[in-house]
Design an enzyme around this catalytic site. Structure first.
Site, mmCIF file in Angstrom:
data_model
loop_
_atom_site.group_PDB
_atom_site.id
_atom_site.type_symbol
_atom_site.label_atom_id
_atom_site.label_comp_id
_atom_site.label_asym_id
_atom_site.label_seq_id
_atom_site.Cartn_x
_atom_site.Cartn_y
_atom_site.Cartn_z
ATOM 1 N N LYS A 80 -17.825 -5.159 6.407
ATOM 2 C CA LYS A 80 -16.485 -5.744 6.422
ATOM 3 C C LYS A 80 -15.955 -5.754 7.847
ATOM 4 O O LYS A 80 -15.896 -4.700 8.483
ATOM 5 C CB LYS A 80 -15.563 -4.896 5.541
ATOM 6 C CG LYS A 80 -14.839 -5.711 4.493
ATOM 7 C CD LYS A 80 -13.980 -4.833 3.641
ATOM 8 C CE LYS A 80 -13.818 -5.466 2.268
ATOM 9 N NZ LYS A 80 -13.127 -4.614 1.326
ATOM 10 N N HIS B 157 0.838 -1.200 0.000
ATOM 11 C CA HIS B 157 0.000 0.000 0.000
ATOM 12 C C HIS B 157 0.879 1.259 0.000
ATOM 13 O O HIS B 157 0.634 2.198 -0.762
ATOM 14 C CB HIS B 157 -0.872 0.069 1.267
ATOM 15 C CG HIS B 157 -1.948 -0.969 1.371
ATOM 16 N ND1 HIS B 157 -2.149 -1.714 2.511
ATOM 17 C CD2 HIS B 157 -2.899 -1.373 0.499
ATOM 18 C CE1 HIS B 157 -3.188 -2.526 2.328
ATOM 19 N NE2 HIS B 157 -3.653 -2.346 1.124
ATOM 20 N N SER C 15 -3.103 -7.461 3.414
ATOM 21 C CA SER C 15 -3.363 -7.272 4.841
ATOM 22 C C SER C 15 -3.712 -8.610 5.494
ATOM 23 O O SER C 15 -3.328 -8.865 6.639
ATOM 24 C CB SER C 15 -4.505 -6.276 5.043
ATOM 25 O OG SER C 15 -4.184 -5.027 4.500
ATOM 26 N N ARG D 81 -2.148 -6.641 -8.118
ATOM 27 C CA ARG D 81 -1.047 -7.560 -7.827
ATOM 28 C C ARG D 81 -0.973 -8.703 -8.822
ATOM 29 O O ARG D 81 0.103 -9.141 -9.195
ATOM 30 C CB ARG D 81 -1.206 -8.145 -6.411
ATOM 31 C CG ARG D 81 -0.909 -7.162 -5.320
ATOM 32 C CD ARG D 81 -1.503 -7.603 -4.013
ATOM 33 N NE ARG D 81 -2.957 -7.502 -4.053
ATOM 34 C CZ ARG D 81 -3.749 -7.627 -3.003
ATOM 35 N NH1 ARG D 81 -3.225 -7.895 -1.828
ATOM 36 N NH2 ARG D 81 -5.052 -7.502 -3.119
HETATM 37 P P1 ADP Z 1 -9.964 -3.120 -0.534
HETATM 38 O O1 ADP Z 1 -10.757 -3.785 0.546
HETATM 39 O O2 ADP Z 1 -10.617 -1.886 -1.077
HETATM 40 O O3 ADP Z 1 -9.479 -4.049 -1.626
HETATM 41 P P2 ADP Z 1 -7.218 -3.059 0.449
HETATM 42 O O4 ADP Z 1 -6.707 -2.266 1.591
HETATM 43 O O5 ADP Z 1 -7.150 -4.547 0.554
HETATM 44 O O6 ADP Z 1 -8.698 -2.534 0.238
HETATM 45 O O7 ADP Z 1 -6.480 -2.644 -0.890
HETATM 46 C C1 ADP Z 1 -6.554 -1.336 -1.399
HETATM 47 C C2 ADP Z 1 -5.955 -1.289 -2.790
HETATM 48 O O8 ADP Z 1 -4.561 -1.563 -2.703
HETATM 49 C C3 ADP Z 1 -6.518 -2.340 -3.781
HETATM 50 O O9 ADP Z 1 -6.551 -1.764 -5.076
HETATM 51 C C4 ADP Z 1 -5.505 -3.447 -3.730
HETATM 52 O O10 ADP Z 1 -5.488 -4.194 -4.932
HETATM 53 C C5 ADP Z 1 -4.218 -2.649 -3.551
HETATM 54 N N1 ADP Z 1 -3.168 -3.433 -2.911
HETATM 55 C C6 ADP Z 1 -3.284 -4.231 -1.815
HETATM 56 N N2 ADP Z 1 -2.105 -4.805 -1.503
HETATM 57 C C7 ADP Z 1 -1.216 -4.361 -2.446
HETATM 58 C C8 ADP Z 1 0.160 -4.620 -2.697
HETATM 59 N N3 ADP Z 1 0.873 -5.479 -1.951
HETATM 60 N N4 ADP Z 1 0.750 -3.986 -3.738
HETATM 61 C C9 ADP Z 1 0.030 -3.155 -4.522
HETATM 62 N N5 ADP Z 1 -1.280 -2.888 -4.360
HETATM 63 C C10 ADP Z 1 -1.899 -3.473 -3.340
#
Ligand code: ADP
Length: 167
Positions: free
Chosen positions: A40, A16, A129, A91
């Site tokens: 969620k 992130h 996460s 990803r």
């Molecule tokens: P959501 O529940 O909206 O998917 P996340 O916090 O899981 O929220 O992810 C937010 C965004 O960040 C999403 O577009 C996800 O694909 C991206 N993301 C999550 N982990 C990574 C990572 N390791 N590298 C790049 N982008 C990521």
């Protein structure tokens, strides 16, 4: 131009953080949008997640980044706060299908707001996460997965929760 990067960030990972830094270098202003979705279940409450993002950013010098807690539809929040673009990270192909669906729905809701995708760096392409929480729960080393400022808070919170579950 202003953009927003919406997500759950439960908790923020290095993946992130990398997307935030790269998006902040492209756009004049970036809102990290911590979207609260009552359906969620999160480990951390929204305020704690917000603080974790802020402490992770403190040493990065991204003066054009703000962290905002929001709810409802992302496009509505983006329009209200003046963002012309939504940034998301991809990803793998598995992300693509979900992200394509979301982006298409958002385009139908508001054609003035574009979704822009940044691909994950290879070293973060496995990182989520959920993986962090699973490793932390089993006392694994998460120091290469989350910003150094949040390693201990994540470990503490996960054990607190686990102890509660055990009664
Ligand atoms: P959501 O529940 O909206 O998917 P996340 O916090 O899981 O929220 O992810 C937010 C965004 O960040 C999403 O577009 C996800 O694909 C991206 N993301 C999550 N982990 C990574 C990572 N390791 N590298 C790049 N982008 C990521």
């Amino acid at each position: 131009m202003k953009a927003c990067y919406p997500g759950t960030f439960d908790p923020i990972t290095l993946g992130h953080l990398d997307i935030i830094e790269r998006a902040a270098a492209i756009f004049d202003e970036l809102d990290v949008l911590l979207m609260v979705n009552p359906r969620k279940k999160c480990l951390f409450d929204a305020e704690t997640r917000k603080k974790m993002i802020e402490v992770s950013l403190a040493s990065k010098g991204c003066s054009n980044v703000n962290v905002i807690i929001g709810e409802g539809l992302t496009v509505d929040f983006a329009a209200k706060t003046g963002s012309k673009a939504i940034v998301r990270g991809i990803r793998a192909v598995t992300d693509y299908e979900y992200e394509l669906q979301q982006a298409t729905a958002n385009l139908m809701l508001d054609s003035d707001i574009e979704t822009m995708f940044l691909i994950a760096k290879p070293e973060y392409s496995f990182l989520s996460s959920s993986v962090v929480k699973e490793i932390a729960l089993n006392d694994g080393d998460i120091s290469k997965m989350v910003p150094k400022e949040v390693v201990q808070p994540v470990m503490d919170a996960i054990h607190e929760r686990y102890d509660l579950l055990k009664g």
